[in-house]
Design an enzyme around this catalytic site. Structure first.
Site, short mmCIF file in Angstrom:
data_model
loop_
_atom_site.label_atom_id
_atom_site.label_comp_id
_atom_site.label_asym_id
_atom_site.label_seq_id
_atom_site.Cartn_x
_atom_site.Cartn_y
_atom_site.Cartn_z
N ASP A 143 -9.24 -5.39 -4.56
CA ASP A 143 -8.78 -4.15 -3.92
C ASP A 143 -9.62 -2.95 -4.36
OD1 ASP A 143 -7.27 -2.01 -2.91
OD2 ASP A 143 -5.36 -2.97 -3.39
N SER A 179 0.84 -1.20 0.00
CA SER A 179 0.00 0.00 0.00
C SER A 179 0.88 1.25 0.00
CB SER A 179 -0.96 -0.06 1.21
OG SER A 179 -2.00 0.87 1.05
N HIS A 239 -8.33 -4.88 -0.11
CA HIS A 239 -6.99 -4.28 -0.05
C HIS A 239 -6.11 -4.99 0.98
CE1 HIS A 239 -4.09 -1.05 -0.52
NE2 HIS A 239 -4.18 -0.72 0.75
#
Lengths: 409, 409
Positions: B356, B196, B389
């Site tokens: 995601d 991320s 995610h």
């Protein structure tokens, strides 16, 4: 109770659909690429908002309400045996204004004008199409909306209910619609059709009053609210509770929680939309030339400014407590419990979008499977458009042929 | 500056990985079904958090900071020619604690313990793995985090910077990491890897200092921030601004904006997750038996209560201004502008998840295409796990074999 004139105006004459009205769902500008490219014939009539009043209504939760009022409008003509009725149920942030204009100078017609009118799928030459405001409608301070909810003065005290208004659910919305229809002598629907929370009402109609429903067209909505949406609805509500002006719902006659309400509406706008829309419309554009967002916290990106403006504009006519009541009504939606959807008898045309983050594909499929398990016929149509959940409003005409066929069956 | 001991402890001996640490990304409970089912060998060592200090650092935005401190930890042994270094960069709500435990009684090891240790893909028998806290780290009040940001007392006045702290970006995080590495005589990375916001740092490394980077492993992250994420990051930040205790960032020594911060963390938790998780873990369960959410606004669903608890718990050690600075750093991320990604020379292993919602598939594909357009080799691996995610943290071991192969090439 007198029978209201079922046809407020005549609906004749073609007109090129000039605009797609999205203001009620998200005032954020729509990219031009999504405007429908084929000519369609719009209502050229002036629509009149009317008021239906129930002297008393007892909510499913047991609350007794007096002088319940909701707004309604209709397009087309009720036939002699009252067999040509299509009920339109509106979405979370919507109103009964599904088609036509209130005044010739209105910027845009009702939200589904693309599919309602002479020669369109919801053909006003054939059907009597009636659309009503729900209880606790979000846009309580919009002069074109008539609703009963926390912002309504109590008949006994003259002061708004606030959070003393009873908890209401989708079934309550439907019960008031049923009374409205019965006041016009209508006891059977050719079809009930709605988008998002309107789809929830359509499912509630089909499970709660199966004998009255001929056909069901739920658009971008599942047959019950799952954990994902329960969580998101709480996220939608939370900014209001954070705003000190909310004051536990006691803000009428004081400063209302506009900032919290605007923030709620921002979250709803973005969550109902899709990445293609965000990237195609704004991407990394700055809100103002020369004001680089890297330089200062005061400098913002265009999408931030657009969401802010849209949220603030919507907050002007919306009511914060009404939003909380709508959140509750949507969270508690599970018509007939685990077996409710299998009780549906009418054929169902489910229009959904694989881009939808509010009612994602697995929720749609579970719903279809549950209805089929009870023997009812389910037809499924997927629509695109790059707007996510909003495709069901912005791009419903992609399902125009399927709707026309389904209504004629 | 003295060279810190690069190996704080030995890393030997197998141990069954008992738990998957997700607290730094979302304290909401993980369904058991997602726990890794194959045995893995964990670090049995005690990890020591160390502090790196820069006497002065000038931000990309031109701010001059004195006595900049960040925490770091390392696993494995630096070899003689310093050619076996893997840098781990952390995610938005994370810290440098990627593996091992600080104390034997710690409930869980670092967040990527599943892939870091002897015989694992990031093999501590081969590699020297170093992980550092970023500037403006979210968990500023966590005793195991060392960071410099708005909550840090200014060396000149002794009072926290608040919103006078200069705007910082991902490049600033990378520049401080570079100084940390150089303080240990390291001028070349075998690889840089992060999830991320950690992926954003990995891209920034590869575009900003291509001569130093041997391999890049961005996990669940795209090569620039698109309009969708710019908008969502604003939604993450907004609850803090709504909290009157935020007071334009001036709350140190006063009541901090805990409610707004907790609400921000709720939004981040849910948006980083996925509908399968919400439905499988909570679905429509009530928070408390006998307290039907249909009966009262005080009665809630289990997922609402879980998100509330997780947000409130995280807010205890997080800092609201730090969150705003992180939002800004993530919004402004576009390394090298339109041509940056084509400048990457090192081979790239992109690990992403089609579930995601933060970095959806099109953003991943655009990134891969841009990097390939510059001639660098890109390998793409999709991972599942039902956590959206968060798969990049909870389920990264699904890419274990690909990581092992890629690092050995």
């Amino acid at each position: 109770m007198t029978l209201p004139n079922p046809c407020p105006a005549s609906f004749r004459g073609p007109r090129l659909a000039a605009a797609l009205w999205l203001a009620a769902l998200a005032t954020v500008a729509m990219p031009a690429v999504l405007a429908t490219s084929r000519p369609a014939y719009a209502l050229d009539a002036i629509v009149e908002k009317k008021t239906f009043t129930m002297p008393t209504y007892t909510t499913v939760s047991g609350g007794v309400l007096r002088e319940v009022k909701v707004g309604w409008e209709a397009y087309g003509t009720l036939n002699a045996d009252k067999s040509n009725v299509i009920l339109i149920t509106h979405f979370f942030s919507g109103t009964s204004h599904a088609a036509g204009k209130y005044k010739p100078e209105d910027k845009a017609p009702g939200y589904w004008d693309a599919i309602i009118g002479p020669g369109k799928p919801l053909d006003t030459d054939k059907y009597y199409i009636i659309s009503s405001d729900t209880l606790v409608n979000l846009n309580a301070h919009d002069p074109n909306v008539v609703t009963t909810g926390p912002a309504t003065p109590r008949p006994d005290t003259g002061k708004p209910y606030g959070m003393d208004f009873p908890v209401v659910g989708i079934r309550d919305f439907v019960n008031v619609q049923k009374a409205l229809l019965e006041s016009q002598g209508i006891h059977k629907l050719h079809a009930v059709m709605g988008a998002s929370m309107g789809a929830l009402q359509a499912y509630e109609w089909a499970t709660g009053y199966p004998e009255m429903v001929g056909r069901v067209i739920p658009v971008i909505g599942a047959g019950d609210t799952d954990g994902w949406l329960v969580g998101w609805l709480d996220i939608w509500a939370s900014p209001i509770r954070l705003d000190p002006n909310w004051n536990n719902g006691d803000y009428y006659g004081k400063t209302p929680p506009k900032a919290g309400l605007a923030q709620s509406l921002k979250v709803i706008s973005l969550f109902s939309n899709y990445w293609t829309w965000a990237d195609d419309t704004y991407n990394r554009k700055w809100a103002k030339p020369g004001e680089d967002p890297e330089k200062s916290f005061a400098n913002r990106y265009a999408i931030e400014a657009a969401l802010d403006s849209a949220g603030a504009a919507r907050a002007e006519t919306a009511d914060a407590n009404h939003l909380l009541y709508l959140v509750k009504a949507n969270q508690t939606f599970a018509p007939g419990g685990d077996v409710g959807l299998a009780r549906i008898k009418a054929p169902v045309l489910m229009i959904s979008s694989s881009e939808d983050l509010v009612f994602p594909p697995p929720t749609i499929q579970r719903t279809a499977d549950k209805i089929r398990s009870g023997g009812a016929k389910v037809e499924q149509v997927n629509i695109g458009g790059g707007r996510g959940h909003l495709n069901g409003v912005a791009n419903v005409s992609e399902a125009a042929d399927a709707i026309t066929r389904f209504l004629a069956q």
